[in-house]
Scaffold this active site. Structure first.
Site, PDB file in Angstrom:
ATOM      1  N   CYS A 208     -14.170  16.381  89.096  1.00  0.00           N
ATOM      2  CA  CYS A 208     -14.594  16.011  87.744  1.00  0.00           C
ATOM      3  C   CYS A 208     -14.487  14.518  87.474  1.00  0.00           C
ATOM      4  CB  CYS A 208     -13.782  16.790  86.703  1.00  0.00           C
ATOM      5  SG  CYS A 208     -12.084  16.225  86.571  1.00  0.00           S
TER       6      CYS A 208
ATOM      7  N   TYR B 164     -13.305  70.976  84.546  1.00  0.00           N
ATOM      8  CA  TYR B 164     -12.536  70.747  85.767  1.00  0.00           C
ATOM      9  C   TYR B 164     -12.419  69.238  86.056  1.00  0.00           C
ATOM     10  CZ  TYR B 164     -11.108  70.792  90.611  1.00  0.00           C
ATOM     11  OH  TYR B 164     -10.420  70.565  91.767  1.00  0.00           O
ATOM     12  N   ASP B 165     -13.555  68.545  85.968  1.00  0.00           N
ATOM     13  CA  ASP B 165     -13.542  67.101  86.229  1.00  0.00           C
ATOM     14  C   ASP B 165     -12.657  66.361  85.242  1.00  0.00           C
ATOM     15  OD1 ASP B 165     -17.012  66.812  87.329  1.00  0.00           O
ATOM     16  OD2 ASP B 165     -15.154  67.395  88.355  1.00  0.00           O
TER      17      ASP B 165
ATOM     18  N   LEU C 231       8.236  41.177 106.324  1.00  0.00           N
ATOM     19  CA  LEU C 231       9.440  40.711 106.999  1.00  0.00           C
ATOM     20  C   LEU C 231       9.480  39.194 106.992  1.00  0.00           C
ATOM     21  CD1 LEU C 231       9.203  42.990 110.167  1.00  0.00           C
ATOM     22  CD2 LEU C 231      10.945  43.152 108.387  1.00  0.00           C
TER      23      LEU C 231
ATOM     24  N   CYS D 149     -12.087  20.240  83.818  1.00  0.00           N
ATOM     25  CA  CYS D 149     -12.405  20.125  85.245  1.00  0.00           C
ATOM     26  C   CYS D 149     -12.950  21.465  85.743  1.00  0.00           C
ATOM     27  CB  CYS D 149     -11.156  19.732  86.033  1.00  0.00           C
ATOM     28  SG  CYS D 149     -11.424  19.757  87.813  1.00  0.00           S
TER      29      CYS D 149
ATOM     30  N   CYS E 125      -5.094  16.344  89.186  1.00  0.00           N
ATOM     31  CA  CYS E 125      -6.209  15.947  88.333  1.00  0.00           C
ATOM     32  C   CYS E 125      -5.765  16.080  86.879  1.00  0.00           C
ATOM     33  CB  CYS E 125      -7.387  16.886  88.625  1.00  0.00           C
ATOM     34  SG  CYS E 125      -8.581  16.968  87.298  1.00  0.00           S
TER      35      CYS E 125
ATOM     36  N   LYS F  59       6.925  44.035 117.813  1.00  0.00           N
ATOM     37  CA  LYS F  59       6.210  43.939 116.541  1.00  0.00           C
ATOM     38  C   LYS F  59       4.731  44.157 116.837  1.00  0.00           C
ATOM     39  CE  LYS F  59       5.808  41.159 112.370  1.00  0.00           C
ATOM     40  NZ  LYS F  59       4.365  41.254 112.225  1.00  0.00           N
TER      41      LYS F  59
ATOM     42  N   TYR G 111       8.108  53.702 112.844  1.00  0.00           N
ATOM     43  CA  TYR G 111       9.269  52.820 112.990  1.00  0.00           C
ATOM     44  C   TYR G 111      10.142  52.643 111.755  1.00  0.00           C
ATOM     45  CZ  TYR G 111       5.801  49.479 111.155  1.00  0.00           C
ATOM     46  OH  TYR G 111       4.836  48.858 110.416  1.00  0.00           O
TER      47      TYR G 111
ATOM     48  N   ASP H 148     -17.699  72.908  85.361  1.00  0.00           N
ATOM     49  CA  ASP H 148     -17.432  71.705  86.157  1.00  0.00           C
ATOM     50  C   ASP H 148     -16.926  70.548  85.314  1.00  0.00           C
ATOM     51  OD1 ASP H 148     -20.060  72.017  88.690  1.00  0.00           O
ATOM     52  OD2 ASP H 148     -18.212  73.133  88.266  1.00  0.00           O
TER      53      ASP H 148
ATOM     54  N   ASP I 110       0.862  44.442 116.451  1.00  0.00           N
ATOM     55  CA  ASP I 110      -0.103  43.712 115.629  1.00  0.00           C
ATOM     56  C   ASP I 110      -1.204  44.674 115.181  1.00  0.00           C
ATOM     57  OD1 ASP I 110      -1.336  41.697 114.325  1.00  0.00           O
ATOM     58  OD2 ASP I 110      -2.074  40.669 116.118  1.00  0.00           O
TER      59      ASP I 110
ATOM     60  N   LYS J  86       9.094  35.834 115.955  1.00  0.00           N
ATOM     61  CA  LYS J  86       7.711  35.717 116.405  1.00  0.00           C
ATOM     62  C   LYS J  86       7.626  34.929 117.706  1.00  0.00           C
ATOM     63  CE  LYS J  86       5.068  37.290 112.924  1.00  0.00           C
ATOM     64  NZ  LYS J  86       4.280  36.312 112.267  1.00  0.00           N
TER      65      LYS J  86
ATOM     66  N   GLU K 217      12.556  46.119 118.290  1.00  0.00           N
ATOM     67  CA  GLU K 217      11.301  46.854 118.502  1.00  0.00           C
ATOM     68  C   GLU K 217      10.166  45.847 118.626  1.00  0.00           C
ATOM     69  OE1 GLU K 217      10.726  49.137 114.968  1.00  0.00           O
ATOM     70  OE2 GLU K 217      12.691  50.077 115.123  1.00  0.00           O
TER      71      GLU K 217
ATOM     72  N   CYS L 167     -10.131  12.656  90.676  1.00  0.00           N
ATOM     73  CA  CYS L 167     -10.430  14.036  91.049  1.00  0.00           C
ATOM     74  C   CYS L 167     -11.849  14.108  91.604  1.00  0.00           C
ATOM     75  CB  CYS L 167     -10.295  14.948  89.835  1.00  0.00           C
ATOM     76  SG  CYS L 167     -10.905  16.613  90.141  1.00  0.00           S
TER      77      CYS L 167
ATOM     78  N   LYS M   5      16.291  45.030 113.611  1.00  0.00           N
ATOM     79  CA  LYS M   5      16.766  45.725 112.412  1.00  0.00           C
ATOM     80  C   LYS M   5      18.244  46.043 112.572  1.00  0.00           C
ATOM     81  CE  LYS M   5      12.238  47.809 112.018  1.00  0.00           C
ATOM     82  NZ  LYS M   5      11.405  49.015 112.170  1.00  0.00           N
TER      83      LYS M   5
HETATM   84  S1  IVH Z   1       9.500  47.270 109.851  1.00  0.00           S
HETATM   85  C1  IVH Z   1      11.057  46.953 105.628  1.00  0.00           C
HETATM   86  N1  IVH Z   1       8.859  47.470 112.388  1.00  0.00           N
HETATM   87  O1  IVH Z   1       5.049  43.821 110.545  1.00  0.00           O
HETATM   88  C2  IVH Z   1      10.618  47.051 107.042  1.00  0.00           C
HETATM   89  N2  IVH Z   1       7.302  46.406 110.932  1.00  0.00           N
HETATM   90  O2  IVH Z   1       5.581  41.367 109.062  1.00  0.00           O
HETATM   91  C3  IVH Z   1       9.205  46.583 107.223  1.00  0.00           C
HETATM   92  N3  IVH Z   1       5.245  45.681 112.016  1.00  0.00           N
HETATM   93  O3  IVH Z   1       4.189  45.046 107.388  1.00  0.00           O
HETATM   94  C4  IVH Z   1       8.512  46.890 108.450  1.00  0.00           C
HETATM   95  N4  IVH Z   1       5.741  46.388 114.035  1.00  0.00           N
HETATM   96  O4  IVH Z   1       2.990  46.045 109.442  1.00  0.00           O
HETATM   97  C5  IVH Z   1       8.485  47.028 111.174  1.00  0.00           C
HETATM   98  N5  IVH Z   1       8.426  47.751 114.646  1.00  0.00           N
HETATM   99  C6  IVH Z   1       8.039  47.309 113.445  1.00  0.00           C
HETATM  100  C7  IVH Z   1       6.784  46.683 113.229  1.00  0.00           C
HETATM  101  C8  IVH Z   1       6.470  46.232 111.951  1.00  0.00           C
HETATM  102  C9  IVH Z   1       4.826  45.796 113.282  1.00  0.00           C
HETATM  103  C10 IVH Z   1       4.466  45.038 110.915  1.00  0.00           C
HETATM  104  C11 IVH Z   1       4.353  45.837 109.660  1.00  0.00           C
HETATM  105  C12 IVH Z   1       4.910  44.956 108.569  1.00  0.00           C
HETATM  106  C13 IVH Z   1       4.781  43.608 109.193  1.00  0.00           C
HETATM  107  C14 IVH Z   1       5.774  42.650 108.582  1.00  0.00           C
END
Ligand code: IVH
Length: 714
Positions: free
Chosen positions: A438, A61-62, A108, A459, A453, A145, A254, A58, A147, A342, A143, A435, A318
């Site tokens: 300090c 192996y490790d 992005l 400080c 400062c 975006k 994506y 072992d 979250d 956004k 696309e 400051c 894109k």
């Molecule tokens: S493209 C180089 N497509 O947004 C291309 N990102 O603010 C990079 N995200 O880190 C990403 N939906 O986590 C892309 N349809 C989408 C997305 C997307 C969500 C997120 C992703 C990225 C973040 C950037």
């Protein structure tokens, strides 16, 4: 392939370890060793698991596995796609093993209006040197975006071998075992597929699943999650994959990372390919031809947003043509060919309770607003940024006022203005001239907006902030050394300088005996610190906390100068105004004279040089920075002069840099090549005088492996 006899395998294992211990760690040697390990480890695994007949003990192996992990971390360029670490996850440090992305995961840039979107399109057109008509022909894919959390999935020979979180963009955490529990991640791609490909997408939890999960959490007496994104993150980073399996995480694919075969010519074609391979692609994704269509799509999603079963925070646009994407490349941490539009910021009104002055690591006094807690678009906000003295005065923000607070994307909440007329009498805010940490006097140099400062390293706030910055994620990234611990150790007198961190081992027993600590956690901390005695040059530069040197400038410097020794010598020589070194520093794309001044000022201070010496004395190794790509131009200095007719200056620069070259504005004896556009003048003459190689634009395109020039217009 017939299996090697067991004694042969054992001999090979012993030889590898002995050989490696004896030899210096060169790139070539590391690459050879990694290749051998990639064959040896699976053979040992098979002997052990499938034939129940271990070939080596072992410990051997490790040791081999550790060697593999270490070499991959130290020589990421030589990590193999079919590395044994890809199939068996052995945690290196922390619960999840770190893994380097073959192509970095970037973020992005944001826009918030039609105007800003049009700006994004014009920047593309300008970079590519397109005429009006060609610019109008550009087409985009829109696309939603999502979250959630971005993820990179590696497929080798069509099989899913590894899934990694974004991490710092360069290196993420290996969460393969957890990802294998997701239905949306095919284990095998439908044929045909490239040998190796990284597929990127977003992991998220549907709103419905989130509500159910929280109900279950509450029933079990556990804390509910704040939002679906947090719940998804928590579920993905479970140590036990059977828990992840119970959380219905989803994925929309994506984007592409690394791929060793040509991909579709368009982004929409690539999305289609993802569907064929078995991924979910967001069904709302669609092509848009211009800013008007982009805005219409934005309006549509604004209306439909609340009806979707997942959270979105905008739309990603894109550029559809992938060849153009390639040409555009990246600027800093974001691609030039994509943008996130956004949704408008969420706003609320609340009362400003007090203004606190915080002291940053460079001594900057930053005002912070403390607010009566208020819900801004689903998040409780209690603090907001106030920027600086002038901003407070311009908006006439006073303690006690009712103020408008807004949250836009990930940024810290802002105070956009005061509710007028005031509902009570308040006094204008007087910015302090000493400051608060300090007591030293503060200065506001001519032409600057920030009070600083003057206490320097006397400080305590500055010292502490520097240490906090030093261990932060993009710097030394030391697990277990959080802000509170730093403050605590600083008060105990154990921590004053970065080098002290590496001497904390001497206090291990004292640490173990402290409240909230124990033998194991103290040991883990000491180990986490020891693991960072080997560090990448760019992280070290960033960690020093020099003003204006963020992660991307640190990377520029590391790439440009290559090694710590060289960087340091050059910085000290650059102190002489007008020296070659100073000119070189100022002409690195993205650096410029202001940043050059900061660097020179940093090295001019004896205590900074001493701090750096002390620190490097504690480090085992500072890893030289690799050129961004292997290429015939690696390490070369190139000057473009005259009018280029088949590409713009920015594109020429970007291509050269991608191939590992540095681009300079002035010709000197250090220049390797001058590319002559039309009407090249004095720089061309100087090149001839100095005997430097020159070539015309067409030859440059061939050298840089750029596609044949687009047809000349007219
Ligand atoms: S493209 C180089 N497509 O947004 C291309 N990102 O603010 C990079 N995200 O880190 C990403 N939906 O986590 C892309 N349809 C989408 C997305 C997307 C969500 C997120 C992703 C990225 C973040 C950037």
């Amino acid at each position: 392939m017939a299996a090697a006899p067991t004694d042969e395998l054992a001999a090979q294992a012993r030889a590898l370890l002995a050989d490696y211990a004896a030899d210096a760690q060169t790139e070539a040697h590391a690459a050879a060793t990694l290749t051998q390990l990639a064959a040896l480890l699976p053979a040992l695994d098979a002997a052990y698991h499938q034939h129940d007949a271990p070939v080596v003990d072992d410990a051997t192996y490790d040791a081999l596995r550790r060697l593999n992990t270490r070499l991959e971390l130290e020589f990421p360029r030589h990590a193999l796609a079919h590395s044994p670490s890809a199939t068996v996850g052995a945690p290196a440090s922390g619960p999840f093993r770190r893994h380097r992305h073959m192509v970095p995961m970037l973020s992005l840039d944001n826009v918030f209006s039609r105007e800003e979107f049009e700006g994004f399109v014009s920047r593309i057109a300008r970079f590519l040197g397109l005429g009006d008509e060609q610019a109008r022909a550009l087409s985009f894919v829109a696309e939603p975006k999502i979250d959630g959390l971005s993820i990179s999935l590696t497929y080798v020979h069509g099989r899913f071998v590894r899934g990694t979180t974004r991490g710092d963009g360069t290196e993420g955490e290996d969460v393969t075992a957890n990802l294998r529990t997701l239905r949306d991640i095919p284990n095998q791609l439908a044929t045909p597929f490239p040998d190796t490909i990284e597929i990127r997408g977003e992991i998220f939890l549907s709103k419905q699943a989130f509500l159910e999960l929280n109900a279950a959490q509450e029933e079990a007496g556990e804390k509910p999650f704040a939002n679906p994104r947090n719940a998804a993150a928590g579920s993905l980073r479970q140590l036990d994959p059977t828990i992840t399996a119970k959380r219905p995480l989803s994925l929309f694919a994506y984007a592409a990372g690394y791929c060793d075969a040509p991909l579709a010519a368009t982004h929409h074609g690539y999305l289609e390919q993802l569907r064929i391979w078995g991924f979910q692609v967001n069904p709302l994704s669609t092509q848009v031809k211009d800013a008007q269509a982009a805005e219409a799509f934005m309006e549509r999603l604004t209306r439909e947003r609340s009806g979707l079963d997942y959270d979105i925070d905008g739309v990603v646009y894109k550029l559809d043509d992938r060849a153009l994407q390639e040409r555009l490349g990246f600027a800093g941490r974001a691609p030039r060919w994509a943008v996130a539009w956004k949704f408008p910021a969420e706003q609320a009104i609340t009362r400003l309770e007090k203004i606190d002055i915080q002291v940053g690591r460079t001594g900057a006094l930053t005002p912070v607003a403390f607010l009566e807690p208020v819900n801004v678009g689903g998040v409780i906000v209690t603090r907001a940024s106030l920027h600086n003295e002038d901003e407070i005065a311009r908006k006439d923000i006073r303690v006690g006022d009712l103020v408008h607070v807004q949250r836009a994307g990930d940024v810290i909440p802002q105070i956009t203005g005061v509710v007028l007329p005031r509902d009570r009498e308040t006094q204008p805010f007087a910015f302090p001239h000493t400051c608060p940490a300090c007591g030293a006097h503060a200065e506001r140099p001519e032409g600057e907006v920030v009070w600083r400062c003057s206490g320097g390293l006397t400080c305590p706030a500055q010292v502490m902030e520097r240490l906090i910055h030093f261990v932060s994620r993009d710097a030394f990234d030391i697990d277990g050394l959080g802000d509170r611990t730093i403050v605590e150790f600083h008060e105990l007198g154990w921590l004053r300088t970065p080098a002290d961190i590496f001497r904390l081992g001497a206090h291990e027993e004292d640490i173990a005996a402290r409240d909230g600590w124990g033998k194991v956690s103290a040991r883990n901390l000491v180990n986490a610190i020891a693991a960072r005695r080997t560090i990448e040059l760019s992280r070290l530069i960033y960690a020093l906390g020099i003003r204006r040197i963020g992660t991307s400038n640190a990377r520029l410097l590391a790439r440009h100068y290559g090694s710590l020794a060289n960087w340091r010598t050059q910085m000290e020589k650059a102190a002489v105004v007008g020296s070659d070194e100073r000119l070189e520093l100022g002409s690195i794309t993205g650096i410029g004279t202001t940043i050059a001044d900061e660097l020179v000022a940093f090295f001019a201070e004896a205590h900074n040089r001493a701090t750096l010496d002390d620190l490097t004395g504690e480090l085992t190794r500072v890893l030289d920075e690799e050129a961004p790509e292997e290429g015939n131009l690696s390490g070369k200095t190139i000057v473009f002069t005259g009018t280029l007719t088949t590409m713009t200056r920015p594109e020429a620069r970007a291509v050269a840099e991608r191939l590992g070259a540095r681009v300079s504005d002035s010709v000197s004896k250090k220049t390797d090549l001058v590319v002559l556009g039309e009407k090249a003048g004095s720089k061309a003459r100087k090149a001839t005088e100095l005997g430097i190689e020159t070539m015309d634009e067409a030859s440059w395109r061939i050298l840089a492996d750029m596609p044949p020039a687009p047809e000349a217009e007219g």
